[in-house]
Design an enzyme around this catalytic site. Structure first.
Site, PDB file in Angstrom:
ATOM      1  N   GLY A 462       0.821  -1.205   0.000  1.00 48.20           N
ATOM      2  CA  GLY A 462       0.000   0.000   0.000  1.00 48.20           C
ATOM      3  C   GLY A 462       0.851   1.249   0.000  1.00 48.20           C
ATOM      4  O   GLY A 462       0.342   2.372  -0.031  1.00 48.20           O
ATOM      5  N   LYS A 694      15.693   8.665   0.759  1.00 45.32           N
ATOM      6  CA  LYS A 694      15.793   8.100   2.115  1.00 45.32           C
ATOM      7  C   LYS A 694      14.629   7.178   2.480  1.00 45.32           C
ATOM      8  O   LYS A 694      14.772   6.344   3.361  1.00 45.32           O
ATOM      9  CB  LYS A 694      15.866   9.228   3.147  1.00 45.32           C
ATOM     10  CG  LYS A 694      17.214   9.945   3.166  1.00 45.32           C
ATOM     11  CD  LYS A 694      17.273  10.950   4.287  1.00 45.32           C
ATOM     12  CE  LYS A 694      18.661  11.555   4.414  1.00 45.32           C
ATOM     13  NZ  LYS A 694      18.692  12.606   5.458  1.00 45.32           N
ATOM     14  N   GLY A 697       8.265   5.566   4.657  1.00 45.81           N
ATOM     15  CA  GLY A 697       7.181   4.739   5.195  1.00 45.81           C
ATOM     16  C   GLY A 697       6.918   4.918   6.670  1.00 45.81           C
ATOM     17  O   GLY A 697       5.779   4.921   7.115  1.00 45.81           O
ATOM     18  N   GLU A 698       7.956   5.049   7.468  1.00 50.31           N
ATOM     19  CA  GLU A 698       7.795   4.959   8.918  1.00 50.31           C
ATOM     20  C   GLU A 698       7.991   6.274   9.669  1.00 50.31           C
ATOM     21  O   GLU A 698       7.486   6.430  10.780  1.00 50.31           O
ATOM     22  CB  GLU A 698       8.758   3.894   9.461  1.00 50.31           C
ATOM     23  CG  GLU A 698       8.258   2.496   9.135  1.00 50.31           C
ATOM     24  CD  GLU A 698       9.340   1.439   9.159  1.00 50.31           C
ATOM     25  OE1 GLU A 698      10.330   1.577   8.425  1.00 50.31           O
ATOM     26  OE2 GLU A 698       9.199   0.470   9.901  1.00 50.31           O
TER      27      GLU A 698
END
Ligand code: MOS
Length: 732
Positions: A462, A694, A697-698
């Protein structure tokens, strides 16, 4: 030539998802499909004394029932069950023996002609247990904690420096156990291809990890076992390791020699992994001017009895804030629960929550604006390794975030801002996450009609991997995105690690870059052989591909790719490339963020609303501002859930997760999510990798819960250190 990288390109897989054409693991069909359903243990520790399946087997439509007593051969060594991202220890082996390691553990697999029959028959399997005493309480067992790791080297003498500091803050924070709860249920459909060959559709973040694991457990050859996961309905880390459903589905397909589907229920998914409840203890000593003398960070987290799951919770302080003395320690408490798992920014989401709340508390003691404290303690070097950063535009993140939020209008006094019946609070926090790149391969097939296919065994959970792979290949080959197709989520594609750690963008970019260079080389070689070639003297680093042509850097000497391939009598050029991190240990690699939060709290009722969040993110080059923004939005919503809602409760008497459903496990709903502004701060980075990527996502979840907790303190004057911050804690 339109360049796609850096533009807000819509998801290439969007139409397939909204029209239902995208198929998920539990939706693939096969003739003669059998359906599985599992029986789970109601006890947390002990042994299976007896299993009576006779009544269940008598139900019409039940094919067979597998237990540890009648299952076929599985590997005996613990090593065979250790997947690519397994923690230290001896992994849980589904239906292996009579030992019960956690409540909810599968003890039998009912196989039937219809799922409803399997589900009904499950209720007729009689299991007797020899129960043993269990321990599931982290706080009660804290004294049994043992040191697992020091996430970073200690510096100086933190204890001594702290003792003589002008201003000291000591605090203990707690992050509740949380479960990932992706929308898609964990499912595997195993297609029996005959001759012992299997095609496995699995919900996973790593098809090759699952393939290697299954080959090890069932002693199969990779050629006989293909794993696919073309679409994933969310995972957040819960799909990094092979789920026990895939092991049991393969066991059943080999036993029946027919296709099998096994879908876990929402409740059953609560045993697949979780963010471990973690106690975080910090001490920070500062000079009255707002510079730090010492910082210590100790984490005590829960793990299972059989594996030691531990992440870097404590090293972030040394990377973020200048302090000559520092000490870190990560401890574990073994409990009779399933092993925890990575969950979006594992270690960072939790450790930085505690660190950023502690910094806020220190700012209060110093009578300093919390943002000003961040500037006074800013570090231009990663002190853990005493090296510079590849890039760090965190100062700019603070400034741009503060400006967009209107931070300068903040009154420092708690309870000093209000809107009618509601107290207003403004808080801020820093976010940090590693910028990693993993060894990954990609294949490009360029056909003479001007179409390219780019493929890699990675996943798109996703996050937008299909889309950025398409954009990257399009730009590197000089094609429009419409002429590029991306393939992923198939173990037969070029090698990739699990999609995790926010490393996928940088990793696939590296791989596609190498593959595209090889394609350019082939094209130039062919172009040079053409009669009166305008590129006869050209060098590889002096040419580029654009608009379906190969040309000199300045645009001269353009030759259509189609002409070159026709001349060279090739109808396809196929090249594979492998990219790897260029990390030589000389630079620290991190993405950063500055999060600003506004809360409004009803003074009488204690109801908390997060009315505004500004997240200013410095994460190198943003390949696609649209999908990247979605990642940060999702991360921020995760952070709202962490701050206010999410908590898995354990009944220590039963040793069981009690709210294993979406009615009682609270996550933010639309009414909980208000204004979220995402800012991407310009951060050129010429060191980290050729594109300066870089990954995002988190980073969106890190810092968010702390900014909200700090805003709640500012609104109410009450410091709640235990997450989630619920009404009872505000009013209590
Ligand atoms: Mo992420 S927790 O590495 O899927």
């Amino acid at each position: 030539m339109t360049v796609s990288i850096g533009t807000a390109t819509s998801r290439v897989d969007g139409p397939a998802k909204v029209t239902g054409a995208a198929k998920y693991a539990g939706e693939f069909n096969a003739p003669g499909l059998a359906y599985g359903n599992i029986v789970t243990s109601p006890i947390a520790k002990g042994r299976i004394a007896r299993i009576d399946t006779s009544e269940a087997l008598a139900v019409e439509g039940v094919i067979d029932i597998l237990t540890h007593e009648n299952r076929r051969r599985m590997a005996v060594t613990k090593r065979a069950y250790q997947d690519d991202v397994a923690p230290d220890g001896s992994p849980y082996r589904p239906l292996y023996d009579d030992k019960i390691l956690f409540s909810g553990q599968p003890v039998a697999l009912v196989l039937a002609e219809e799922w409803e029959i399997a589900r009904f028959a499950t209720t007729l399997v009689r299991v007797e247990y020899d129960e043993e005493d269990h321990e599931t309480d982290l706080h009660a067992n804290r004294a049994k904690s043992y040191e697992k790791s020091k996430s970073a080297k200690p510096r100086g003498n933190a204890e001594k420096a702290y003792a003589s500091s002008d201003v000291r803050h000591e605090g203990e924070y707690f992050i509740a156990t949380e479960h990932h709860n992706p929308m898609e249920l964990f499912a595997s459909t195993v297609i029996w291809e005959g001759d012992g060959k299997l095609t496995v559709y699995d919900k996973t973040q790593g098809v090759q990890n699952v393939q290697r694991y299954l080959c090890g457990v069932f002693n199969m050859k990779p050629d006989d076992l293909r794993v696919l996961s073309p679409f994933v309905g969310g995972a957040f880390g819960s799909g990094l390791r092979p789920g026990h459903q895939v092991t049991m589905a393969v066991l059943a397909a080999r036993h029946l020699e027919r296709s099998v589907r096994l879908v876990l229920s929402r409740q059953q998914m609560f045993t697949l992994g979780y963010r471990p409840g973690t106690i975080e203890r910090l001490t920070i000593g500062a000079k009255s001017g707002g510079t730090l003398d010492a910082i210590t960070h100790e984490a005590i987290a829960m793990t299972s009895q059989y594996e030691e799951f531990a992440r870097n919770d404590t090293g972030w302080s040394g990377a973020l804030y200048k302090s000559p003395n520092a000490y870190y320690s990560h401890k574990l408490v073994k409990l009779d629960l399933p092993t925890p798992a990575d969950m979006r920014a594992p270690g960072g989401a939790t450790g930085v929550y505690a660190l950023e709340c502690a910094m806020d508390e220190l700012a209060v003691k110093l009578k300093l604006d919390p943002l000003e404290l961040r500037f006074r303690t800013y570090s231009d070097r990663d002190q853990n390794d005493d090296i510079p950063y590849t890039s760090k535009k965190l100062r700019e993140s603070y400034r741009q975030g503060a400006k967009a939020f209107g931070w300068e209008k903040r009154h420092p006094e708690p309870r000093s801002m209000r809107d009618g019946n509601e107290l207003i609070g403004w808080g801020m926090a820093t976010g940090i996450w590693e910028a990693m790149q993993e060894k990954t391969s990609a294949r490009i097939v360029l056909t003479a009609n001007g179409h390219a296919e780019v493929s890699c065994a990675t996943a798109d959970i996703g996050t937008g991997t299909y889309t950025i792979m398409t954009q990257l290949a399009a730009d590197m080959l000089g094609l429009s995105v419409e002429n590029v197709t991306a393939k992923l989520g198939d173990s037969s594609l070029p090698q990739s690690p699990v999609e995790g750690g926010s490393w996928t963008a940088a990793s696939v970019a590296g791989a596609i870059g190498v593959a595209a260079e090889a394609v350019r080389k082939d094209l130039l070689r062919l172009a040079k052989k053409m009669p009166v070639s305008p590129l006869a003297g050209a060098k590889l680093d002096g040419i580029r591909l654009a608009d379906g042509k190969i040309m000199n850097e300045d645009g001269s000497g353009a030759v259509p790719i189609a002409d070159i391939m026709r001349f060279g009598k090739v109808d396809r050029i196929e090249q594979e490339g492998t990219g790897e991190s260029n990390d030589d240990g000389k630079h620290a690699r991190f993405a950063h963020s500055a999060v600003f939060a506004e809360v409004k709290i009803d003074e009488q009722l204690g109801v908390i609303r997060v009315t505004r969040i500004v997240d200013a993110v410095a994460a190198g080059r943003i390949l696609n501002p649209k999908t990247a923004r979605s990642q940060i939005l999702g991360g921020v919503v995760f952070g709202i859930g962490m701050a206010l809602h999410e908590e898995t409760l354990i009944d220590h008497n039963l040793g069981r997760f009690m709210n294993a459903n979406l009615a009682e496990y609270h996550i933010p709903v639309h009414a909980d999510v208000h204004d979220i502004e995402v800012i991407f701060v310009e951060e050129p980075d010429e060191i980290i990798n050729p594109l300066g990527v870089k990954g995002v996502g988190e980073i969106g979840v890190v810092g968010t819960a702390a900014a909200i907790a700090n805003a709640i303190y500012h609104a109410t004057g009450k410091r709640v250190r235990d997450l989630p911050i619920t009404v009872d804690k505000i009013l209590g």
